[in-house]
Design a protein around this motif. Sequence first.
Motif, PDB file in Angstrom:
ATOM      1  N   GLY A   1     -20.803  -7.434  10.675  1.00  0.00           N
ATOM      2  CA  GLY A   1     -21.074  -6.520  11.780  1.00  0.00           C
ATOM      3  C   GLY A   1     -19.911  -6.355  12.729  1.00  0.00           C
ATOM      4  N   ILE A   2     -19.298  -7.461  13.157  1.00  0.00           N
ATOM      5  CA  ILE A   2     -18.163  -7.387  14.078  1.00  0.00           C
ATOM      6  C   ILE A   2     -16.917  -6.913  13.335  1.00  0.00           C
ATOM      7  CG2 ILE A   2     -16.685  -8.710  15.632  1.00  0.00           C
ATOM      8  CD1 ILE A   2     -19.038 -10.593  16.129  1.00  0.00           C
ATOM      9  N   GLN A   3     -16.684  -7.469  12.154  1.00  0.00           N
ATOM     10  CA  GLN A   3     -15.471  -7.131  11.402  1.00  0.00           C
ATOM     11  C   GLN A   3     -15.429  -5.648  11.037  1.00  0.00           C
ATOM     12  OE1 GLN A   3     -17.510  -9.721  10.779  1.00  0.00           O
ATOM     13  NE2 GLN A   3     -16.375 -11.557  10.161  1.00  0.00           N
ATOM     14  N   LYS A   4     -16.582  -5.076  10.724  1.00  0.00           N
ATOM     15  CA  LYS A   4     -16.616  -3.665  10.335  1.00  0.00           C
ATOM     16  C   LYS A   4     -16.105  -2.774  11.457  1.00  0.00           C
ATOM     17  CE  LYS A   4     -19.780   0.003   8.837  1.00  0.00           C
ATOM     18  NZ  LYS A   4     -21.194   0.368   8.543  1.00  0.00           N
ATOM     19  N   VAL A   5     -16.573  -3.026  12.672  1.00  0.00           N
ATOM     20  CA  VAL A   5     -16.114  -2.223  13.805  1.00  0.00           C
ATOM     21  C   VAL A   5     -14.627  -2.456  14.058  1.00  0.00           C
ATOM     22  CG1 VAL A   5     -16.390  -1.790  16.278  1.00  0.00           C
ATOM     23  CG2 VAL A   5     -18.406  -2.168  14.837  1.00  0.00           C
ATOM     24  N   ALA A   6     -14.188  -3.710  13.948  1.00  0.00           N
ATOM     25  CA  ALA A   6     -12.767  -4.016  14.163  1.00  0.00           C
ATOM     26  C   ALA A   6     -11.884  -3.224  13.208  1.00  0.00           C
ATOM     27  CB  ALA A   6     -12.531  -5.516  13.992  1.00  0.00           C
ATOM     28  N   ARG A   7     -12.288  -3.178  11.944  1.00  0.00           N
ATOM     29  CA  ARG A   7     -11.479  -2.447  10.963  1.00  0.00           C
ATOM     30  C   ARG A   7     -11.556  -0.939  11.181  1.00  0.00           C
ATOM     31  NH1 ARG A   7     -13.892  -6.660   7.392  1.00  0.00           N
ATOM     32  NH2 ARG A   7     -12.252  -8.226   7.077  1.00  0.00           N
ATOM     33  N   GLU A   8     -12.714  -0.452  11.560  1.00  0.00           N
ATOM     34  CA  GLU A   8     -12.836   0.985  11.864  1.00  0.00           C
ATOM     35  C   GLU A   8     -11.885   1.367  12.996  1.00  0.00           C
ATOM     36  OE1 GLU A   8     -16.743   2.337  12.747  1.00  0.00           O
ATOM     37  OE2 GLU A   8     -17.619   1.592  10.881  1.00  0.00           O
ATOM     38  N   MET A   9     -11.689   0.444  13.941  1.00  0.00           N
ATOM     39  CA  MET A   9     -10.832   0.717  15.101  1.00  0.00           C
ATOM     40  C   MET A   9      -9.364   0.413  14.832  1.00  0.00           C
ATOM     41  SD  MET A   9     -12.913   1.857  17.509  1.00  0.00           S
ATOM     42  CE  MET A   9     -12.417   1.489  19.197  1.00  0.00           C
ATOM     43  N   GLY A  10      -9.032   0.132  13.567  1.00  0.00           N
ATOM     44  CA  GLY A  10      -7.623   0.018  13.187  1.00  0.00           C
ATOM     45  C   GLY A  10      -7.059  -1.379  13.158  1.00  0.00           C
ATOM     46  N   LEU A  11      -7.873  -2.399  13.371  1.00  0.00           N
ATOM     47  CA  LEU A  11      -7.365  -3.767  13.360  1.00  0.00           C
ATOM     48  C   LEU A  11      -7.326  -4.313  11.929  1.00  0.00           C
ATOM     49  CD1 LEU A  11      -9.212  -5.222  16.490  1.00  0.00           C
ATOM     50  CD2 LEU A  11      -7.060  -3.931  16.362  1.00  0.00           C
ATOM     51  N   GLY A  12      -6.424  -5.258  11.699  1.00  0.00           N
ATOM     52  CA  GLY A  12      -6.304  -5.855  10.381  1.00  0.00           C
ATOM     53  C   GLY A  12      -5.655  -4.954   9.350  1.00  0.00           C
ATOM     54  N   GLN A  13      -4.922  -3.936   9.792  1.00  0.00           N
ATOM     55  CA  GLN A  13      -4.269  -3.004   8.878  1.00  0.00           C
ATOM     56  C   GLN A  13      -3.076  -2.380   9.598  1.00  0.00           C
ATOM     57  OE1 GLN A  13      -7.057   0.750   8.922  1.00  0.00           O
ATOM     58  NE2 GLN A  13      -8.247  -1.068   9.464  1.00  0.00           N
ATOM     59  N   ARG A  14      -2.081  -2.000   8.842  1.00  0.00           N
ATOM     60  CA  ARG A  14      -0.915  -1.353   9.449  1.00  0.00           C
ATOM     61  C   ARG A  14      -1.317   0.009  10.006  1.00  0.00           C
ATOM     62  NH1 ARG A  14       1.064  -3.810   4.788  1.00  0.00           N
ATOM     63  NH2 ARG A  14       2.617  -5.447   5.190  1.00  0.00           N
ATOM     64  N   SER A  15      -0.724   0.336  11.126  1.00  0.00           N
ATOM     65  CA  SER A  15      -1.014   1.629  11.741  1.00  0.00           C
ATOM     66  C   SER A  15      -0.240   2.758  11.085  1.00  0.00           C
ATOM     67  CB  SER A  15      -0.660   1.590  13.233  1.00  0.00           C
ATOM     68  OG  SER A  15       0.752   1.532  13.408  1.00  0.00           O
ATOM     69  N   ASP A  16       0.772   2.393  10.270  1.00  0.00           N
ATOM     70  CA  ASP A  16       1.654   3.348   9.581  1.00  0.00           C
ATOM     71  C   ASP A  16       2.567   4.092  10.541  1.00  0.00           C
ATOM     72  OD1 ASP A  16       0.756   2.661   7.059  1.00  0.00           O
ATOM     73  OD2 ASP A  16      -0.805   4.187   7.026  1.00  0.00           O
TER      74      ASP A  16
END
Length: 424
Positions: free
Chosen positions: A204-219
Amino acid sequence: VTKLEVDSRGRVLQTLGHEDPVQGRDIQLTIDLDVQELTEESLARGLEAARQAWDRDQLKHFIAPAGAVVVQDPRDGSVLAMASNPTFDPSSFVNGIEPGVFKQLQDPAGHFPLNNRAIQGLYAPGSTFKLVTAMAGLRTGLIGAHTTIDDKGELRVGNRTFRNAGRKVWGKVDVTRALSVSSDVFFYDLGYKFWLQKDRYPDGIQKVAREMGLGQRSDILLPSEREGRVPDPATRKRLHEKFPKAFPFGDWFGGDNVNLAIGQGEMVITPLQLANLYSTFANGGSLYRPRLAARSLDQAGEAVEDLGPVKRRLVDIPPNVRDPVLAGLRGVISNDEGTAHLAFGGFSGMSVAGKTGTAQVLGKQDTAVFAAFAPVEAPRYTVAVVMEEGGFGGETAAPVARRILSGLAGQPPGEITLGGGVVD
């Protein structure tokens, strides 16, 4: 380009071909020179001021050796300024850098100025991450805008007790007040609720974090950007298998969810990701690729190609989620008990919403973190500040953002005044 034929000793035998140079296009950046100068100066002054602040836990002054600040336009993701400190003189590399100078830049005692901490530095976000946890709780329905708990200063999970910063006791808190005063217990409790319902909300928490761009390069169009980490049971297992000494447990426990809820544990992000997170919330859910190049120009200075914004996705932030969270972020600044209220005392340049953070790092002093956007009614600026071993976010990082926002509002930036006495 000239192609030469040489022998084994490097002696030129003949010219094989030649191509004349062709003039390329110029690139106009989104960086605003005045804002960049203001940001670099504010960060340097903030770090110097933090070194005068007293670490009440370790009974010494904060080291505050380094930090980073990103200023962004949330309307299209444009980066207006990006500062990393300590810094260096890029002209040193013209015509080849002197070995002694390069050795000095590599010396650990100099805290590695060649690292662009804005995109390469990995930091626990601390309480600035509570924005994500609050959104996750409201979106799933685990809490509502008026759900309250009795914050008694601590929460017991298993055989461990999790406490508020400074052992504060906040009493009755809902999500709005919990954000304003930064009640750890409220978010500990929410993180544990997600754990108890892990079959229904496994991420639940991780899904929102990833949707908001965390845990991934912004490019962003810069080399060597780090992707950060949003921890979950799968990443824990991988880390344990790869680094068993550093990560002795391969399982994910309730306490891990509790830590994640306040941006601690194995959660790490870059300052650019922090700015992009708050920009996405500020603009209503549009996650943009951070924009650094605005347009290309010909030799006459005329625009040839407009390099417009790129929207990566639209995050669902309905009013029942946005409104109570926004009220909490505004309260951080405007409420008497808000964690950045003292740092912004007397500030009248524009309305501000933000969140302080104080991230604990094993073996080091606390990292000071602050993120904000303004003006609240129609955001044009997002500011993210991270100061390594700089203390409480409300005391040392928030004053840096205030100075930058003062300049953006057309006011004299003034000196850095630490917001003493504020926890988190």
